[in-house]
Design a protein around this motif. Sequence first.
Motif, PDB file in Angstrom:
ATOM      1  N   UNK A   1       0.838  -1.206   0.000  1.00  0.00           N
ATOM      2  CA  UNK A   1       0.000   0.000   0.000  1.00  0.00           C
ATOM      3  C   UNK A   1       0.875   1.258   0.000  1.00  0.00           C
ATOM      4  N   UNK A   2       1.813   1.334   0.944  1.00  0.00           N
ATOM      5  CA  UNK A   2       2.699   2.503   0.966  1.00  0.00           C
ATOM      6  C   UNK A   2       3.789   2.371  -0.098  1.00  0.00           C
ATOM      7  N   UNK A   3       4.462   1.234  -0.087  1.00  0.00           N
ATOM      8  CA  UNK A   3       5.642   1.078  -0.941  1.00  0.00           C
ATOM      9  C   UNK A   3       5.330   0.935  -2.424  1.00  0.00           C
ATOM     10  N   UNK A   4       4.114   0.496  -2.750  1.00  0.00           N
ATOM     11  CA  UNK A   4       3.767   0.354  -4.166  1.00  0.00           C
ATOM     12  C   UNK A   4       4.536  -0.748  -4.872  1.00  0.00           C
ATOM     13  N   UNK A   5       4.997  -1.745  -4.110  1.00  0.00           N
ATOM     14  CA  UNK A   5       5.720  -2.852  -4.740  1.00  0.00           C
ATOM     15  C   UNK A   5       7.149  -2.463  -5.093  1.00  0.00           C
ATOM     16  N   UNK A   6       7.754  -3.248  -5.980  1.00  0.00           N
ATOM     17  CA  UNK A   6       9.176  -3.036  -6.271  1.00  0.00           C
ATOM     18  C   UNK A   6       9.388  -1.856  -7.222  1.00  0.00           C
ATOM     19  N   UNK A   7      10.569  -1.298  -7.149  1.00  0.00           N
ATOM     20  CA  UNK A   7      10.960  -0.218  -8.062  1.00  0.00           C
ATOM     21  C   UNK A   7      11.137  -0.766  -9.481  1.00  0.00           C
ATOM     22  N   UNK A   8      11.682  -1.964  -9.568  1.00  0.00           N
ATOM     23  CA  UNK A   8      11.965  -2.555 -10.872  1.00  0.00           C
ATOM     24  C   UNK A   8      10.696  -3.014 -11.577  1.00  0.00           C
TER      25      UNK A   8
END
Lengths: 141, 507
Positions: B360-367
């Motif tokens: 929710x906060x992190x939005x999953x991985x950057x890649x």
Amino acid sequence: MKFSPWSQDAALTLLATLRDENGPVLMALQLMQEEFGYVDQACVALIANYFNKSRAEVHGVLTFYHDLRTTPPTSHQISICAAEACQAVGARNLEREIKAKFNDEVQSAYCFGNCALGPAVMVDGKLIGRATVEKIEKALQ
Amino acid sequence: MRVFVPGDSAAISVGADEVATAIAQLDSTVEIIRNGSRGALWLETLVEVQTPSGRIAFGPVTPADVQSLFDADFLNGGAHPLSLGKTEEIEWLSSQERVTFARVGIIDPLSLEDYRAHGGLIGLRKALKLSHEVIINEVTESGLRGRGGAGFPAGIKWRTVAQSFGEQKYICCNADEGDSGTFADRMLIEGDPFTLIEGMTIAGIAVGATKGIVYIRSEYPYAIATLRKAIEIARTSDWLGSRVLGTTHAFDIEVRVGAGSYVCGEETAMLESIEGKRGVVRAKPPLPAVEGLFGQPTVINNVLTLSTVPMIMAEGATAYKSRGVGRSLGTQIFQLAGNIARGGIVERSFGISLNELVNTYGGGTLSGRPFRAVQIGGPLGAYFSSAQIETAMDYESLIAAGGMLGHGGVVVFDDTVDLAQQAKFAMEFCAIESCGKCTPCRIGSTRGAETIDLIIKGVRVDENKKLLLDLCEVMTDGSLCAMGGLTPLPVKSAMINFPTDFDGVRK
């Protein structure tokens, strides 16, 4: 970064500023490095005499800490964070690329506290986030 | 016209200084405040404009965007593709419970006036009217536990120091935030240093200490500079010195800088380092609370622990402990790091799920690749798999799940991670940073890295795995401190939660 050439007189003047400090040896070594860019071998005896410690004690402190160096820096200083959060965004590859590309001194560091914007690299004291070879190149100019 | 451009080093690392310069060049009448970061680090550089209806945010701004911001009349909140609307309405921020970080990103970090206007010094003024017994009771009652990682109740530590006899007691703040994936101490010091100074002053009054020392790592040059300036400002006002806010209490703070040693974050190694010696761990007992810095009774608390105290004194223990779950009371400052799309500071009550933090906060991985592993609690913390995503984030639940909260760092990895390599790194890191005093840590770490290397190469895999587990047991039970004692945690959790990475087959 500009450093003064090693001088025992200048060193003694600096050590005098720590005269009243409790536990001054590490601070003294850090002060030497800040001024001259490294800790000259002569500092061990100098600091030992000044603060009434044994040379072994001063040598022990000098060799314990990763920050302290005994040779003058000859190039730009590049430190790349090699810890987990930066590994997760490709720091291992970046380190290889940097070492292949630049002739400057490249050191591994463990965390600059920029773990949400990695890979983190420090070039001559300036922090670079989302570091790439291009960004480092620009910082070196 | 007031414009806020963060002076936080994470923001600077992605061009905040250049953005500030570009704004100043295009309009020299603008007053630029270098605030701390709001903690939404993926939006840095987050530029805010003060308008009559509140602060309007734009981000992430690069120096190249500045001209177009002026073209869009951003100083009056004009429409622009980078506009995020009112800062206080950005959901990522508004859904948080900012208690310790209440002022970070909002105020000018070095303005005492700003600090007072936002509730600063209320806690200290209150404490100055109370007996030390009452202050300690309040901190104990709040349930505040050590945020450095050990989670020891702060009030109990303070009481021990208050009851110990010593000519010169000390308050030592541990700002040697060496864990990868953690940056809350740094951001608090860069964004709201007076809170830490206030917390240390209250601690000093509570236990009868007149000297405070902040041990801060050399890797944080920006935080060191900000803290030194803040201390100087507090000295030249009527705060630090022989008469704290005009009372008979004396308290002053000194900054000592580390020298690139991870183990100096361990409290007794830190004391040795402050004393100017090699950062070698001390055997306990005696506890530092009884015999600490220079042999004197010493409170050692983390930056976040001390910085939470002013709020507890101002609003009362009941308000603080109304948040959280079980014995994990209050809020925790989680730090989302590594391969994560929206990294930064999330302050929420204990008990939030890992899922909410990472997704929710992190939005999953950057890649954009699938999330595979997360390391919680720094280099000595456990690796969890995506199957454990519903774990509650509090001291007890994490221990029950085979990990630990540590300093609250959450490092995300995508599916390209090889957990055998990560386990090997844990051992290598221990070998590099071990103080060398005890054998399991000094030698075990090197042998551990070698053994994992053999497993990776497929050499006698089952035999070496057994050997590695045995070594982990020796290190856990036989090491003097958490460095050697907890290095097996990432290693064993990686083996248990990611067994296929340890089957010795090259991928």
